[in-house]
Scaffold this active site. Structure first.
Site, short mmCIF file in Angstrom:
data_model
loop_
_atom_site.label_atom_id
_atom_site.label_comp_id
_atom_site.label_asym_id
_atom_site.label_seq_id
_atom_site.Cartn_x
_atom_site.Cartn_y
_atom_site.Cartn_z
N GLU A 121 0.84 -1.20 0.00
CA GLU A 121 0.00 0.00 0.00
C GLU A 121 0.87 1.24 0.00
O GLU A 121 1.90 1.31 0.67
CB GLU A 121 -0.91 0.02 1.23
CG GLU A 121 -1.79 1.27 1.29
CD GLU A 121 -2.81 1.21 2.41
OE1 GLU A 121 -3.70 0.35 2.33
OE2 GLU A 121 -2.70 2.02 3.34
N TYR A 122 0.45 2.26 -0.77
CA TYR A 122 1.14 3.54 -0.85
C TYR A 122 0.14 4.68 -0.63
O TYR A 122 -1.07 4.49 -0.76
CB TYR A 122 1.79 3.72 -2.22
CG TYR A 122 2.71 2.59 -2.62
CD1 TYR A 122 4.01 2.53 -2.15
CD2 TYR A 122 2.27 1.56 -3.46
CE1 TYR A 122 4.86 1.49 -2.50
CE2 TYR A 122 3.10 0.51 -3.82
CZ TYR A 122 4.40 0.49 -3.34
OH TYR A 122 5.23 -0.55 -3.69
N HIS A 171 -8.29 3.13 -3.25
CA HIS A 171 -9.19 3.40 -2.14
C HIS A 171 -10.26 4.40 -2.58
O HIS A 171 -10.00 5.31 -3.36
CB HIS A 171 -8.43 4.01 -0.96
CG HIS A 171 -7.48 3.07 -0.29
ND1 HIS A 171 -7.17 3.17 1.05
CD2 HIS A 171 -6.79 2.00 -0.76
CE1 HIS A 171 -6.31 2.21 1.37
NE2 HIS A 171 -6.05 1.50 0.28
N ASP A 199 -12.08 8.62 7.04
CA ASP A 199 -11.88 9.42 8.25
C ASP A 199 -12.61 10.75 8.13
O ASP A 199 -12.95 11.18 7.03
CB ASP A 199 -10.38 9.67 8.48
CG ASP A 199 -9.61 8.38 8.70
OD1 ASP A 199 -10.15 7.49 9.37
OD2 ASP A 199 -8.47 8.28 8.20
N TYR A 215 -11.28 -5.29 11.08
CA TYR A 215 -10.60 -4.77 12.27
C TYR A 215 -10.42 -5.88 13.29
O TYR A 215 -11.35 -6.19 14.05
CB TYR A 215 -11.39 -3.59 12.85
CG TYR A 215 -11.51 -2.44 11.87
CD1 TYR A 215 -10.55 -1.44 11.83
CD2 TYR A 215 -12.56 -2.41 10.95
CE1 TYR A 215 -10.65 -0.40 10.91
CE2 TYR A 215 -12.66 -1.38 10.02
CZ TYR A 215 -11.69 -0.38 10.01
OH TYR A 215 -11.78 0.62 9.09
N TYR A 270 1.60 -2.17 4.70
CA TYR A 270 1.46 -0.72 4.69
C TYR A 270 2.87 -0.15 4.65
O TYR A 270 3.56 -0.07 5.67
CB TYR A 270 0.71 -0.25 5.93
CG TYR A 270 -0.70 -0.80 6.01
CD1 TYR A 270 -1.71 -0.31 5.19
CD2 TYR A 270 -1.03 -1.82 6.91
CE1 TYR A 270 -3.00 -0.81 5.26
CE2 TYR A 270 -2.32 -2.33 6.98
CZ TYR A 270 -3.30 -1.82 6.15
OH TYR A 270 -4.57 -2.33 6.21
#
Length: 620
Positions: A47-48, A107, A139, A179, A300
């Site tokens: 992931e970036y 995303h 978020d 999660y 990540y």
């Protein structure tokens, strides 16, 4: 492998229908995952996030390409808080998919996204061949204390998943977040599991988890998911610890075990020790997770590469050698439908070639002359088509100042000798096949033949040969000796006379202004391979018309990448401008691939060439 984390399924290619998708045959990531699971083969992904500055974006592309050579199953790119990086995220995702050739998941969040804007974004993804989305609530926007939905937006990730499936059916592959320690805003751990089950039932294909540092929490979470009826693949999300500062911030996103904190606090001022500890910690976690049946690992990266690279090599998951499907330098894993031949000039700059040919509606197949593709496009995306090395490092490699041509020649010679890592025309060290002719290349460059592309002659090597092989096992490969270089106008006549005295040689020479000399006006295959049950493949060619297109780019790099690091009125800049304006770009092929010796011919000419008077910066 247990069924705790993964289920098998039929893997199938889904080729996108839009124009961008013609460049790279995109597929749903769930199909790749299902295939890996069926084969019992652990996979990994990276992931970036979009950087905040243009140099940061340039460096990210270079890093993604380097990590791409490790053959990740996919990469994903984040959507900034509140949609703050939406346009850049889409641009980067498109370039990774289409120009770097890696299967890409973008995303997409619900934050600050009205329904119509979401639809427009997804339509744009379809046009660009992006087939995979990680659907997230997101978020709160910057400065907001809590998350609130727009009146005409989506409240939860499940709403986004439903919207995508209702509007586009199965066209997109969809992932959702899980999660292991429960979402911070969930009423309970059990309630969070129910939300995850609802997202899967709404049409999500697989789960990527939030980061964690307690392997048992993931194993327990996966067991609980299976008990709740969630049977799709569940991929653990892992973040290396790079330094104490980043470690301190992790507590905002996941629970940090007490033993981890106790181990890292005493070494907090030693960055190297913290990084080593972080690598060892993730190594232990990865082994535990894979032994327990995790189908793969999602890293990540924080846009960093060393820790992830070390971990994958220690796990013996990283490829020991990247197999060349075709002999040109690939951009990660890029493959375009029916394309199996390219002009050799762009062998070392594949992103530039892909950018120039992005609008082509068909690609050369079998023999370059059969192509009906349109003319090469102009270069527009400077993130991808220029060397990604900051000016300070360029000056360290190529000289704080240049007093004469001899200084320029020495830079090229140092590159061929391995003393520096890049030149404007080649942004990494030479390929293994260059070891066969390295000494000659060093001598040529010191003598004023500034080489930017080359290959030794090969008369029937196994296709698995470590230096010159390509195409997989079972074949035999051949290639004609080839050299491409810049040379001064004073040196050119002697070279042309040498070429004319050797009938096996075909050549092209052209100046920036277009003055041209050539003894061949047809396409010339310089690499080919013979494989069982297939036609002879001719993947690299010298094409006169393509050479005329390439020369503009090749000459431009003298100034855009090298000259630009010096002040406009400096002697160094004037010297490079003079080279740009007066030198010739030459390519020469030795068509006798069995007994010819192009490099010996040039060696015989070199002494005479070196004796010619040279110009230096003081004469400009």
């Amino acid at each position: 492998m247990t069924a705790r984390f993964a289920v098998t399924g039929q893997a199938a290619n889904d080729t996108a229908e839009q124009a961008f998708a013609k460049l790279t045959p995109a597929m749903k990531i769930i199909d790749k995952i299902s295939r890996a699971i069926a084969e019992g083969r652990p996979f990994y992904s990276f992931e970036y996030f979009p950087p905040k500055t243009e140099p940061g974006v340039e460096n990210l592309y270079a890093r993604i390409e380097r990590l791409g050579r490790m053959s990740p199953s996919f990469v994903d790119i984040t959507w900034g808080a509140g949609g703050s990086t939406a346009e850049l995220t889409l641009e980067i995702a498109s370039n990774i998919q289409n120009l770097l050739g890696l299967e890409t998941m973008m995303h997409l969040t619900c934050t600050n996204m009205p329904r119509q804007r979401t639809a427009d974004t997804l339509d744009e993804c379809r046009k660009r061949g992006i087939k995979n989305i990680l659907a997230l609530r997101g978020d709160p926007p910057r400065g907001a204390a809590r998350w609130t939905a727009l009146d005409d937006g989506f409240a939860h990730a499940i709403d986004l998943v439903r919207f995508m499936r209702d509007r586009w059916g199965d066209e997109f592959g969809i992932a959702v977040a899980g999660y292991p320690e429960g979402h911070a805003e969930a009423d309970s751990y059990q309630r969070d599991l129910e939300h995850l089950k609802a997202k899967i039932d709404a049409g999500a294909d697989f789960v990527v988890t939030n980061m964690f540092y307690d392997s048992d929490s993931f194993i327990r979470f996966a067991d609980d998911c299976r008990a709740a009826g969630i049977v799709c693949p569940i991929i653990p999300g892992l973040m290396p610890i790079h330094n104490y500062r980043s470690f301190s911030q992790l507590s905002q996103f996941c629970r940090v075990p007490l033993e981890l904190r106790a181990a890292i606090e005493p070494i907090q001022n030693d960055d190297a020790a913290v990084k080593d500890y972080g690598v060892e910690l993730l190594l232990q976690m990865c082994r535990r997770l894979l032994d327990a049946g995790a189908p793969g690992l999602h890293f990540y990266t924080l846009n960093l590469e060393q820790a992830v690279t070390r971990i994958l090599h220690e796990l013996e998951l990283a490829p020991q050698r990247v197999e060349r499907v075709l002999p040109w330098r690939s951009t990660a894993q890029v493959v375009r439908p029916k394309e199996d031949v390219r002009p050799i000039f762009w062998s070392n700059r594949p992103r530039s070639y892909l950018a120039r040919t992005m609008a082509w509606d068909e690609f050369p197949n079998g023999r370059w002359g059969d192509s009906q593709s349109p003319a090469f496009g102009d270069l527009a995306d400077y993130h991808l088509n220029h060397l990604q090395i900051v000016p300070k490092n360029r000056r360290e490699m190529w000289g704080e100042s240049l007093a004469s041509r001899a200084d320029v020649y020495q830079v090229f010679a140092d590159f061929c000798a391995g003393e520096i890592s890049a030149i404007p025309w080649y942004d990494r060290r030479l390929e293994p096949e260059s070891d066969l002719i390295r000494d000659q290349l060093v001598r040529f460059n010191r003598g004023g033949l500034l080489t930017i592309n080359s290959q030794p002659r090969v008369d029937g090597a196994p296709s698995t040969d470590a230096a010159v092989g390509w195409g997989g096992p079972g074949g035999t490969v051949y290639q004609k000796a080839y050299l491409e270089f810049f040379v001064s106008a004073e040196r050119l006549p002697l070279l042309l006379a040498t070429f004319r005295d050797n009938p096996a040689l075909s050549y092209h020479a052209i100046s920036r202004a277009g003055e041209a000399h050539s003894n061949c006006d047809t396409v010339n295959a310089v690499t080919w391979g013979v494989f069982p049950g297939r036609e002879v493949l001719q993947p690299t060619v010298v094409d006169p018309r393509s050479f005329e297109v390439w020369k503009d780019e090749a000459f431009d790099l003298w100034l855009s990448m090298w000259g630009s690091i010096y002040p406009p009125d400096s002697s160094s800049r004037r010297l490079l401008q003079h080279i740009h304006d007066t030198f010739f770009l030459v390519n020469v092929v030795d068509n006798d691939f069995t007994n010819g010796d192009l490099f010996a011919v040039l060696e015989g000419t070199l002494g005479t060439i070196e004796g010619l008077d040279d110009l230096d910066a003081r004469a400009l």
